[in-house]
Design an enzyme around this catalytic site. Structure first.
Site, PDB file in Angstrom:
ATOM      1  N   ASP A 112       1.336   2.820   3.701  1.00 28.37           N
ATOM      2  CA  ASP A 112       0.266   3.823   3.578  1.00 28.37           C
ATOM      3  C   ASP A 112       1.047   5.106   3.216  1.00 28.37           C
ATOM      4  O   ASP A 112       0.744   6.149   3.956  1.00 28.37           O
ATOM      5  CB  ASP A 112      -0.899   4.024   4.459  1.00 28.37           C
ATOM      6  CG  ASP A 112      -1.830   4.842   3.889  1.00 28.37           C
ATOM      7  OD1 ASP A 112      -1.905   5.282   2.956  1.00 28.37           O
ATOM      8  OD2 ASP A 112      -2.739   5.280   4.838  1.00 28.37           O
ATOM      9  N   HIS A 130     -10.617   0.824   1.720  1.00 26.14           N
ATOM     10  CA  HIS A 130     -10.416   1.748   2.808  1.00 26.14           C
ATOM     11  C   HIS A 130     -11.874   1.626   3.594  1.00 26.14           C
ATOM     12  O   HIS A 130     -12.862   1.952   3.251  1.00 26.14           O
ATOM     13  CB  HIS A 130     -10.168   3.249   2.216  1.00 26.14           C
ATOM     14  CG  HIS A 130      -9.963   4.383   3.211  1.00 26.14           C
ATOM     15  ND1 HIS A 130      -8.808   4.910   3.371  1.00 26.14           N
ATOM     16  CD2 HIS A 130     -10.979   4.753   3.870  1.00 26.14           C
ATOM     17  CE1 HIS A 130      -8.851   5.738   4.308  1.00 26.14           C
ATOM     18  NE2 HIS A 130     -10.261   5.857   4.734  1.00 26.14           N
ATOM     19  N   HIS A 163      -4.667  -0.618   6.019  1.00 26.84           N
ATOM     20  CA  HIS A 163      -4.275   0.204   7.000  1.00 26.84           C
ATOM     21  C   HIS A 163      -5.176  -0.032   8.479  1.00 26.84           C
ATOM     22  O   HIS A 163      -5.990   0.746   8.766  1.00 26.84           O
ATOM     23  CB  HIS A 163      -4.359   1.630   6.884  1.00 26.84           C
ATOM     24  CG  HIS A 163      -5.072   2.189   5.812  1.00 26.84           C
ATOM     25  ND1 HIS A 163      -6.445   2.171   5.886  1.00 26.84           N
ATOM     26  CD2 HIS A 163      -5.040   2.846   4.609  1.00 26.84           C
ATOM     27  CE1 HIS A 163      -6.992   2.525   5.247  1.00 26.84           C
ATOM     28  NE2 HIS A 163      -6.241   3.075   4.147  1.00 26.84           N
ATOM     29  N   LYS A 167      -9.440  -0.679  -5.886  1.00 25.80           N
ATOM     30  CA  LYS A 167      -9.425   0.042  -4.629  1.00 25.80           C
ATOM     31  C   LYS A 167     -10.704   0.506  -4.380  1.00 25.80           C
ATOM     32  O   LYS A 167     -11.254   1.220  -5.396  1.00 25.80           O
ATOM     33  CB  LYS A 167      -8.276   0.832  -4.428  1.00 25.80           C
ATOM     34  CG  LYS A 167      -8.106   1.928  -3.305  1.00 25.80           C
ATOM     35  CD  LYS A 167      -7.757   1.005  -2.328  1.00 25.80           C
ATOM     36  CE  LYS A 167      -8.004   1.806  -0.691  1.00 25.80           C
ATOM     37  NZ  LYS A 167      -6.683   2.442  -0.026  1.00 25.80           N
ATOM     38  N   HIS A 218       1.543   5.322  -1.906  1.00 28.67           N
ATOM     39  CA  HIS A 218       0.976   6.607  -2.556  1.00 28.67           C
ATOM     40  C   HIS A 218       2.131   7.131  -3.008  1.00 28.67           C
ATOM     41  O   HIS A 218       2.993   7.845  -2.284  1.00 28.67           O
ATOM     42  CB  HIS A 218       0.357   7.412  -1.663  1.00 28.67           C
ATOM     43  CG  HIS A 218      -1.041   7.050  -0.959  1.00 28.67           C
ATOM     44  ND1 HIS A 218      -2.179   7.146  -1.577  1.00 28.67           N
ATOM     45  CD2 HIS A 218      -1.220   6.341   0.065  1.00 28.67           C
ATOM     46  CE1 HIS A 218      -3.230   6.567  -0.957  1.00 28.67           C
ATOM     47  NE2 HIS A 218      -2.645   6.164   0.025  1.00 28.67           N
ATOM     48  N   HIS A 233       0.702  -1.206  -0.001  1.00 30.63           N
ATOM     49  CA  HIS A 233      -0.011  -0.040   0.051  1.00 30.63           C
ATOM     50  C   HIS A 233       0.657   1.333  -0.104  1.00 30.63           C
ATOM     51  O   HIS A 233       1.425   1.723   1.112  1.00 30.63           O
ATOM     52  CB  HIS A 233      -0.695   0.036   1.287  1.00 30.63           C
ATOM     53  CG  HIS A 233      -1.935   1.314   1.483  1.00 30.63           C
ATOM     54  ND1 HIS A 233      -3.292   0.884   1.614  1.00 30.63           N
ATOM     55  CD2 HIS A 233      -1.638   2.298   0.947  1.00 30.63           C
ATOM     56  CE1 HIS A 233      -3.735   2.144   1.588  1.00 30.63           C
ATOM     57  NE2 HIS A 233      -2.954   2.936   1.247  1.00 30.63           N
TER      58      HIS A 233
HETATM   59  O1  DOR Z   1      -4.054   9.317   5.385  1.00 32.46           O
HETATM   60  C1  DOR Z   1      -4.255   9.029   4.320  1.00 32.46           C
HETATM   61  N1  DOR Z   1      -3.690   9.731   3.135  1.00 32.46           N
HETATM   62  N2  DOR Z   1      -5.350   8.242   4.181  1.00 32.46           N
HETATM   63  C2  DOR Z   1      -5.706   7.857   2.984  1.00 32.46           C
HETATM   64  O2  DOR Z   1      -6.409   6.897   2.917  1.00 32.46           O
HETATM   65  C3  DOR Z   1      -5.122   8.384   1.779  1.00 32.46           C
HETATM   66  C4  DOR Z   1      -3.979   9.193   1.953  1.00 32.46           C
HETATM   67  C5  DOR Z   1      -3.422  10.191   0.862  1.00 32.46           C
HETATM   68  O3  DOR Z   1      -3.548   9.828  -0.383  1.00 32.46           O
HETATM   69  O4  DOR Z   1      -2.920  10.921   1.237  1.00 32.46           O
HETATM   70 ZN    ZN Z   2      -3.358   4.977   1.622  1.00 31.53          ZN
END
Ligand code: DOR
Ligand code: ZN
Length: 364
Positions: free
Chosen positions: A264, A153, A191, A116, A32, A30
């Site tokens: 995450d 999520h 998460h 997702k 980003h 996971h």
């Molecule tokens: O805290 C988070 N940030 N939770 C998420 O589910 C998305 C993520 C983000 O993309 O910044």
């Molecule tokens: Zn995330």
């Protein structure tokens, strides 16, 4: 892997030996990575730690189609540091308009590794998410049939629900019915932040798994207010009470194959964190493995670290295990407090702190 192999003492440059732990190269299930200048700035940290990453699709606009995912994957590959073999695994952002055919097409082409599910409005860039999960049934049935994992999520979106209860309410109202409706679907609850969700995963072993972030293993909800408001520790789902943190630690170190790494890591520019309305996300990618291994050592469970980091996730996804190794060294290190992105920067989780473990050699 035997315990004795965990602590092969190797001489340090200054002549003193330090304990090391060599494991199969791990994956981040996971992550980003964002796009553009941010992608370029943060990718080297993930690529230095992980062989593969499940890349979140919540860009602006979100990655909802196969061709957009292929183009995004190409941008990630192009942004890798020289010599990196990091492999991005792409995900499809589900919306009310997602068609089962598009899901199957991308999966068969080897573009999508998973899809997702963001409940609409649940988190950062989730406003195109799903408004009624029951209506997603044709998509989920197709995924079930072709063996494609659903990543969830898990937070309720009703603003009247207390923010610390949103995961629990979602699990009761949405996740349990979903698991009942789709008994052959592989689902990853992303998460995990509560003891009850840990129990839910265990009760659906084999078809539900849970990822655990490094930050949720080391902070609780009080940490968010330690000495003042700490915007860089704010993420969604928000950290919960200490008893939940303890349950997450026990789940991670248990050896249970249904729990694995999902950092995450979610970078946001400092200006959007230190703001009147702070965005959700912790940039955990630069110190993730150092934090996880520290937790396993604190819990006396280093012999189970490889399973959590490099075996359980691949097995759950039905992917081959990585061939190479990474060595972690019990030697203090300090990662930069922030990473530059253009004229701005992103604050690093545990950046600037002395960490007891360092990353050592990677063998491909
Ligand atoms: O805290 C988070 N940030 N939770 C998420 O589910 C998305 C993520 C983000 O993309 O910044
Ligand atoms: Zn995330």
């Amino acid at each position: 892997m035997t315990i004795s192999s965990l602590f092969d003492a190797v001489p340090r440059k200054d002549g003193e030996a330090c304990a090391t732990l060599t494991i199969r190269r791990p994956d981040d299930w996971h992550v980003h990575l964002r796009d553009g200048a941010m992608l370029k700035a943060v990718l080297p940290f993930t690529a230095a730690q992980f062989r593969r990453g499940i890349v979140m699709p919540n860009l602006v606009p979100p990655i909802t189609g196969v061709e957009a995912a292929e183009a995004y994957r190409a941008r990630i590959l192009a942004a890798r540091p020289d010599g990196s073999d990091f492999t991005p695994l792409m995900t499809c952002y589900l919306t009310d308009a997602t068609r089962p055919e598009e899901i199957e097409r991308g999966f068969r082409m080897g573009v999508w590794a998973a899809a997702k599910l963001y409940p609409a409005g649940a988190t950062t860039n989730a406003h195109h998410g799903v408004t009624d999960i029951a209506k997603l049934a044709p998509v989920l049935e197709r995924m079930e049939r072709i063996g494609m994992p659903l990543l969830v999520h898990g937070e309720a979106t009703d603003p009247a629900v207390d923010i610390f209860d949103r995961e629990a309410v979602f699990m009761e109202q949405e996740m349990l019915p979903l698991l009942k409706r789709h008994q052959g679907l592989k689902t990853v609850i992303e998460h995990v932040t509560t003891a009850e969700t840990v129990a839910l995963v265990r009760a659906h072993a084999g078809r539900a798994a849970g990822t655990i972030t490094p930050h949720h293993l080391v902070i609780n909800r009080t940490s968010l207010f330690q000495g003042g408001l700490r915007p860089h520790l704010y993420c969604l789902p928000v950290a919960k009470r200490e008893r939940h943190r303890q349950a997450l630690r026990q789940a991670a170190i248990s050896g249970d194959g249904n729990f694995f790494i999902g950092t995450d890591t979610a970078p946001h520019l400092r200006g959007t964190k230190q703001a009147e309305c702070c965005s959700a996300g912790v940039f955990a990618g630069a110190t993730a493995l150092q934090t996880y291994v520290q937790v396993f050592e604190e819990e006396g469970a280093l012999d189970r670290f490889e399973a959590f980091a490099a075996v359980n996730g691949a097995r759950f996804y039905g992917l081959p295990l990585n061939e190479g190794t990474i060595t972690l060294e019990k030697r203090p290190c300090r990662i930069a407090a922030a990473v530059a992105v253009g004229a701005e920067d992103v604050v690093v989780f545990r950046g600037g702190e002395e960490l007891p473990w360092s990353l050592g050699e990677v063998r491909p």
